[in-house]
Design a protein around this motif. Structure first.
Motif, short mmCIF file in Angstrom:
data_model
loop_
_atom_site.label_atom_id
_atom_site.label_comp_id
_atom_site.label_asym_id
_atom_site.label_seq_id
_atom_site.Cartn_x
_atom_site.Cartn_y
_atom_site.Cartn_z
N HIS A 1 0.89 -1.18 -0.01
CA HIS A 1 -0.04 0.05 -0.01
C HIS A 1 0.81 1.18 -0.08
O HIS A 1 0.68 2.20 -0.67
CB HIS A 1 -0.88 0.10 1.20
N SER A 2 1.86 1.30 0.88
CA SER A 2 2.85 2.53 0.95
C SER A 2 3.64 2.71 -0.36
O SER A 2 4.14 3.93 -0.25
CB SER A 2 3.75 2.28 2.12
N ALA B 1 1.77 5.67 -4.00
CA ALA B 1 1.73 7.02 -4.09
C ALA B 1 2.86 7.54 -4.94
O ALA B 1 2.63 8.47 -5.83
CB ALA B 1 1.79 7.72 -2.71
N ASP C 1 -4.44 0.99 6.79
CA ASP C 1 -4.08 1.80 5.78
C ASP C 1 -3.32 3.06 6.47
O ASP C 1 -3.61 3.67 7.70
CB ASP C 1 -5.62 2.48 5.31
N ILE C 2 -2.20 3.33 5.59
CA ILE C 2 -1.07 4.51 6.12
C ILE C 2 -1.93 5.83 6.36
O ILE C 2 -1.37 6.55 7.18
CB ILE C 2 -0.02 4.55 5.15
N GLU C 3 -2.69 6.07 5.17
CA GLU C 3 -3.27 7.33 5.23
C GLU C 3 -4.31 7.58 6.63
O GLU C 3 -4.40 8.61 7.07
CB GLU C 3 -4.11 7.70 4.03
N THR C 4 -4.82 6.48 7.12
CA THR C 4 -5.84 6.43 8.20
C THR C 4 -4.97 6.76 9.10
O THR C 4 -5.22 7.69 10.04
CB THR C 4 -6.40 5.23 8.31
N ARG D 1 -2.11 8.47 9.52
CA ARG D 1 -1.78 9.78 9.35
C ARG D 1 -2.71 10.72 9.78
O ARG D 1 -2.60 11.74 10.60
CB ARG D 1 -1.17 10.25 8.00
N GLY D 2 -4.10 10.43 9.60
CA GLY D 2 -5.09 11.28 10.01
C GLY D 2 -5.32 11.12 11.37
O GLY D 2 -5.52 12.24 11.96
N ALA E 1 5.89 11.10 3.86
CA ALA E 1 4.59 11.31 3.07
C ALA E 1 5.07 11.63 1.72
O ALA E 1 5.97 12.51 1.46
CB ALA E 1 3.82 12.24 3.77
N ARG F 1 1.61 17.29 5.02
CA ARG F 1 0.19 17.73 5.52
C ARG F 1 0.62 18.70 6.55
O ARG F 1 1.64 18.57 7.30
CB ARG F 1 -0.37 16.40 6.02
N GLU G 1 7.28 15.49 10.55
CA GLU G 1 8.11 14.24 10.54
C GLU G 1 9.57 14.71 11.13
O GLU G 1 10.39 15.47 10.78
CB GLU G 1 8.34 13.96 8.84
#
Length: 294
Positions: A99-100, A103, A225-228, A230-231, A245, A249, A254
């Protein structure tokens, strides 16, 4: 009746003789002759009449040709389709990846590969670390992008490392450590973490780092999920150990670790399994991305 006999029959009917049919099929003339004789013996009637050096269809052969032309055409179409699928320039690359990596790495690799092979297609499977290997084992994918050596049990996979990916601490902006340039892992003992579940390579790397530095992490959330993650870091639920990332964001910071915590990203394939030319060419493109200057 064998399919090759049907193909040989139609070749003789189309080209009018054993020799030109054999040259078209790239087989020996005797092989074509034996196939026709065997076919005629099975059907029980002759299909050709010999006129000099030419094999002319008789009425039985004409009827048989008309009745089987669709089948023969389907075989030829199928062969052409498989050759196209496996071809270098216009074939299909079946690729599994973490998944990572979706992007940045995968889009860049596809874009650079298509500068040379613009007709190639991609069948993409974005999965967790264990599922990436499961797809490779079952033949769903020809190649995978993952961390070499993880989640491989009895499957014999050849790995070629591409690059080392450094992991960073992801903190909410305003966190007490958010202005630090570097942190030691031991300083994080009391911090809540959000992390991926055990099916993911990043969780394996995180657990190994905790073990190496003698830290028992406090897991506030396990996700897929990585974006979850991060959120949730941005929401203040915890901190995370993640790759940098692709798109920064505003609500996150980081921070480098003083210790080396990283993972190797490599391309893998089943050692003794046939690898289509399209997949071989894409593997070479991945090599060029990380070995050639620029």
């Amino acid at each position: 009746m064998e399919l090759y006999q049907l193909r040989y029959f139609h070749a003789v009917a189309d080209f009018g003789g054993l020799r030109p049919a054999a040259e078209h099929l790239v087989v020996s003339q005797s092989a074509v002759s034996r196939a026709i004789a065997s076919l005629e013996a099975e059907i029980g009637v002759p299909l050709f009449t010999r006129e000099g050096r030419v094999n002319v269809l008789n009425r039985y052969g004409t009827t048989f040709r008309e009745s089987t032309s669709d089948v023969a055409r389907s075989i030829d179409v199928g062969i052409a389709a498989v050759r196209e699928l496996a071809g270098t320039s216009a074939g299909t690359v079946s690729l599994g990846f973490l998944h990572s990596l979706g992007a940045a790495l995968v889009p860049r690799a596809i874009r650079e590969h298509r500068t040379i092979f613009d007709g190639v297609s991609f069948e993409l499977h974005q999965r967790s670390g264990r599922d990436v290997i499961a797809d490779l084992a079952s033949g769903v994918t020809d190649l995978c992008l993952s961390v070499p050596g993880l989640f491989v049990d009895s499957l014999e996979v050849t790995w070629e490392p591409l690059y080392v990916e450094k992991l960073l601490l992801v903190l909410p902006r305003g966190h007490r450590f958010s202005r630090r340039r570097r942190l030691r892992f031991s300083e994080l003992a009391e911090e809540p973490f959000v992390a991926l579940d055990a099916e993911h390579t990043l969780r394996r790397v995180f657990d190994e780092a905790c073990l190496r530095f003698g830290t028992t992490p406090r897991i506030a959330f396990e996700g897929t999920d990585i974006e979850t993650l991060r959120g949730l870091v941005g929401g203040g639920l915890g901190i995370a150990l993640l790759p940098s990332a692709a798109v920064p964001r505003d609500d996150l910071v980081e921070v480098d670790l003083a210790e080396d915590v990283s993972r190797v990203i490599g391309v893998g394939w089943v050692t003794d399994r046939y690898l289509p030319p399209a997949a071989v060419a894409f593997r070479q493109s991945l090599r060029r991305m990380y070995t050639e200057p620029g």
